[in-house]
Write a protein that holds these residues in place. Structure first.
Motif, PDB file in Angstrom:
ATOM      1  N   VAL A 288       0.829  -1.201   0.000  1.00  0.00           N
ATOM      2  CA  VAL A 288       0.000   0.000   0.000  1.00  0.00           C
ATOM      3  C   VAL A 288       0.862   1.250   0.000  1.00  0.00           C
ATOM      4  CG1 VAL A 288      -1.708   1.333   1.300  1.00  0.00           C
ATOM      5  CG2 VAL A 288      -1.910  -1.165   1.157  1.00  0.00           C
ATOM      6  N   HIS A 289       0.611   2.097  -1.003  1.00  0.00           N
ATOM      7  CA  HIS A 289       1.217   3.420  -1.067  1.00  0.00           C
ATOM      8  C   HIS A 289       0.079   4.407  -0.814  1.00  0.00           C
ATOM      9  CE1 HIS A 289       5.074   1.993  -2.555  1.00  0.00           C
ATOM     10  NE2 HIS A 289       4.376   1.133  -3.268  1.00  0.00           N
ATOM     11  N   PRO A 290       0.179   5.212   0.243  1.00  0.00           N
ATOM     12  CA  PRO A 290      -0.932   6.097   0.612  1.00  0.00           C
ATOM     13  C   PRO A 290      -1.462   6.901  -0.570  1.00  0.00           C
ATOM     14  CG  PRO A 290       0.774   6.174   2.284  1.00  0.00           C
ATOM     15  CD  PRO A 290       1.329   5.380   1.135  1.00  0.00           C
ATOM     16  N   GLY A 291      -2.787   6.898  -0.676  1.00  0.00           N
ATOM     17  CA  GLY A 291      -3.462   7.641  -1.734  1.00  0.00           C
ATOM     18  C   GLY A 291      -3.744   6.833  -2.978  1.00  0.00           C
ATOM     19  N   GLY A 292      -3.146   5.642  -3.082  1.00  0.00           N
ATOM     20  CA  GLY A 292      -3.396   4.790  -4.245  1.00  0.00           C
ATOM     21  C   GLY A 292      -4.765   4.145  -4.159  1.00  0.00           C
ATOM     22  N   ILE A 293      -5.296   3.756  -5.309  1.00  0.00           N
ATOM     23  CA  ILE A 293      -6.585   3.061  -5.352  1.00  0.00           C
ATOM     24  C   ILE A 293      -6.309   1.578  -5.511  1.00  0.00           C
ATOM     25  CG2 ILE A 293      -8.769   2.809  -6.588  1.00  0.00           C
ATOM     26  CD1 ILE A 293      -8.538   5.753  -7.397  1.00  0.00           C
ATOM     27  N   TYR A 294      -6.913   0.789  -4.633  1.00  0.00           N
ATOM     28  CA  TYR A 294      -6.661  -0.646  -4.569  1.00  0.00           C
ATOM     29  C   TYR A 294      -7.969  -1.423  -4.524  1.00  0.00           C
ATOM     30  CZ  TYR A 294      -1.892   0.601  -3.328  1.00  0.00           C
ATOM     31  OH  TYR A 294      -0.615   1.113  -3.354  1.00  0.00           O
ATOM     32  N   ALA A 295      -7.902  -2.670  -4.957  1.00  0.00           N
ATOM     33  CA  ALA A 295      -8.973  -3.630  -4.702  1.00  0.00           C
ATOM     34  C   ALA A 295      -8.567  -4.377  -3.452  1.00  0.00           C
ATOM     35  CB  ALA A 295      -9.129  -4.589  -5.878  1.00  0.00           C
ATOM     36  N   LEU A 296      -9.502  -4.485  -2.516  1.00  0.00           N
ATOM     37  CA  LEU A 296      -9.202  -5.204  -1.288  1.00  0.00           C
ATOM     38  C   LEU A 296     -10.365  -6.080  -0.895  1.00  0.00           C
ATOM     39  CD1 LEU A 296      -9.777  -3.116   1.849  1.00  0.00           C
ATOM     40  CD2 LEU A 296      -9.772  -1.944  -0.318  1.00  0.00           C
ATOM     41  N   GLY A 297     -10.046  -7.137  -0.189  1.00  0.00           N
ATOM     42  CA  GLY A 297     -11.055  -8.033   0.334  1.00  0.00           C
ATOM     43  C   GLY A 297     -11.138  -7.863   1.834  1.00  0.00           C
ATOM     44  N   LEU A 298     -12.342  -7.629   2.316  1.00  0.00           N
ATOM     45  CA  LEU A 298     -12.583  -7.476   3.746  1.00  0.00           C
ATOM     46  C   LEU A 298     -13.818  -8.287   4.074  1.00  0.00           C
ATOM     47  CD1 LEU A 298     -11.680  -6.118   6.360  1.00  0.00           C
ATOM     48  CD2 LEU A 298     -13.116  -4.166   5.763  1.00  0.00           C
ATOM     49  N   GLU A 299     -13.631  -9.296   4.924  1.00  0.00           N
ATOM     50  CA  GLU A 299     -14.681 -10.270   5.213  1.00  0.00           C
ATOM     51  C   GLU A 299     -15.111 -10.906   3.899  1.00  0.00           C
ATOM     52  OE1 GLU A 299     -17.576  -8.209   7.583  1.00  0.00           O
ATOM     53  OE2 GLU A 299     -16.150  -7.876   9.207  1.00  0.00           O
ATOM     54  N   ASP A 300     -16.401 -10.845   3.542  1.00  0.00           N
ATOM     55  CA  ASP A 300     -16.882 -11.475   2.312  1.00  0.00           C
ATOM     56  C   ASP A 300     -16.976 -10.510   1.140  1.00  0.00           C
ATOM     57  OD1 ASP A 300     -17.128 -13.890   3.608  1.00  0.00           O
ATOM     58  OD2 ASP A 300     -19.228 -13.587   4.128  1.00  0.00           O
ATOM     59  N   ALA A 301     -16.540  -9.268   1.329  1.00  0.00           N
ATOM     60  CA  ALA A 301     -16.699  -8.250   0.297  1.00  0.00           C
ATOM     61  C   ALA A 301     -15.371  -7.954  -0.395  1.00  0.00           C
ATOM     62  CB  ALA A 301     -17.244  -6.965   0.921  1.00  0.00           C
ATOM     63  N   ILE A 302     -15.473  -7.633  -1.673  1.00  0.00           N
ATOM     64  CA  ILE A 302     -14.335  -7.101  -2.416  1.00  0.00           C
ATOM     65  C   ILE A 302     -14.725  -5.675  -2.772  1.00  0.00           C
ATOM     66  CG2 ILE A 302     -12.978  -7.211  -4.538  1.00  0.00           C
ATOM     67  CD1 ILE A 302     -13.339 -10.233  -4.478  1.00  0.00           C
ATOM     68  N   MET A 303     -13.842  -4.738  -2.462  1.00  0.00           N
ATOM     69  CA  MET A 303     -14.143  -3.336  -2.720  1.00  0.00           C
ATOM     70  C   MET A 303     -12.965  -2.634  -3.362  1.00  0.00           C
ATOM     71  SD  MET A 303     -14.387  -2.187   1.293  1.00  0.00           S
ATOM     72  CE  MET A 303     -15.224  -3.589   1.980  1.00  0.00           C
ATOM     73  N   VAL A 304     -13.278  -1.530  -4.017  1.00  0.00           N
ATOM     74  CA  VAL A 304     -12.261  -0.674  -4.614  1.00  0.00           C
ATOM     75  C   VAL A 304     -12.282   0.624  -3.819  1.00  0.00           C
ATOM     76  CG1 VAL A 304     -11.581   0.604  -6.681  1.00  0.00           C
ATOM     77  CG2 VAL A 304     -12.477  -1.713  -6.896  1.00  0.00           C
ATOM     78  N   LYS A 305     -11.144   0.970  -3.213  1.00  0.00           N
ATOM     79  CA  LYS A 305     -11.058   2.151  -2.343  1.00  0.00           C
ATOM     80  C   LYS A 305      -9.685   2.799  -2.478  1.00  0.00           C
ATOM     81  CE  LYS A 305     -14.982   1.338  -0.206  1.00  0.00           C
ATOM     82  NZ  LYS A 305     -16.148   2.131  -0.517  1.00  0.00           N
ATOM     83  N   ARG A 306      -9.638   4.062  -2.134  1.00  0.00           N
ATOM     84  CA  ARG A 306      -8.356   4.764  -1.977  1.00  0.00           C
ATOM     85  C   ARG A 306      -7.874   4.402  -0.576  1.00  0.00           C
ATOM     86  NH1 ARG A 306      -6.390   8.394  -5.114  1.00  0.00           N
ATOM     87  NH2 ARG A 306      -8.389   8.958  -6.043  1.00  0.00           N
ATOM     88  N   LEU A 307      -6.610   3.989  -0.448  1.00  0.00           N
ATOM     89  CA  LEU A 307      -6.103   3.543   0.847  1.00  0.00           C
ATOM     90  C   LEU A 307      -5.086   4.511   1.420  1.00  0.00           C
ATOM     91  CD1 LEU A 307      -5.615  -0.304   0.285  1.00  0.00           C
ATOM     92  CD2 LEU A 307      -7.542   0.885   1.342  1.00  0.00           C
ATOM     93  N   ASP A 308      -5.174   4.706   2.706  1.00  0.00           N
ATOM     94  CA  ASP A 308      -4.165   5.424   3.474  1.00  0.00           C
ATOM     95  C   ASP A 308      -3.667   4.486   4.557  1.00  0.00           C
ATOM     96  OD1 ASP A 308      -3.919   7.879   2.210  1.00  0.00           O
ATOM     97  OD2 ASP A 308      -5.571   8.776   3.314  1.00  0.00           O
ATOM     98  N   LYS A 309      -2.403   4.576   4.848  1.00  0.00           N
ATOM     99  CA  LYS A 309      -1.766   3.687   5.817  1.00  0.00           C
ATOM    100  C   LYS A 309      -1.231   4.538   6.963  1.00  0.00           C
ATOM    101  CE  LYS A 309       1.532  -0.102   5.535  1.00  0.00           C
ATOM    102  NZ  LYS A 309       2.521  -0.729   4.670  1.00  0.00           N
ATOM    103  N   HIS A 310      -1.605   4.162   8.171  1.00  0.00           N
ATOM    104  CA  HIS A 310      -1.131   4.827   9.388  1.00  0.00           C
ATOM    105  C   HIS A 310      -0.588   3.755  10.316  1.00  0.00           C
ATOM    106  CE1 HIS A 310      -3.210   8.458   8.057  1.00  0.00           C
ATOM    107  NE2 HIS A 310      -4.290   7.721   7.853  1.00  0.00           N
TER     108      HIS A 310
END
Length: 108
Positions: free
Chosen positions: A46-68
């Motif tokens: 993850v590079h902050p501000g990038g848009i990624y596909a991620l799986g969380l529980e049973d869902a797959i979503m496309v989101k902008r990610l920030d890492k802290h």
């Protein structure tokens, strides 16, 4: 969807890429429901501000990610959606599928 081989190879290794159609409006106005996103599965760091596909529980979503420190924040482009803060045990179960490297839509 057809892609020119030379173009795909400039973006990375085609065998690491997958095309996914987006369902939902959480990324509008950037990505619309029905758009196709090209995901490079080799880019899971993850590079902050990038848009990624991620799986969380049973869902797959496309989101902008920030890492802290100790957490990952999934942000929608649509202001009607609250950020999703992933921390603790959830960090162990979230799957970063890959970074979105392209998007296509049909004119309606």
């Amino acid at each position: 969807v057809a892609f020119r081989s030379e173009w795909l190879h400039r973006k990375g290794r085609p065998r690491d890429m997958v095309l996914m159609q987006v369902i939902g409006d959480s990324m509008e106005p950037v990505i619309h429901e029905g758009d196709f996103v090209l995901i490079d599965q080799s880019q899971q760091e993850v590079h902050p501000g990038g848009i990624y596909a991620l799986g969380l529980e049973d869902a797959i979503m496309v989101k902008r990610l920030d890492k802290h420190p100790g957490e990952l924040v999934a942000l929608s482009a649509n202001p009607g959606y609250s950020p999703i803060v992933i921390r603790g045990d959830e960090l162990e179960t979230v799957r970063i599928i890959g970074r979105v490297i392209g998007m296509w839509r049909d004119f309606r």
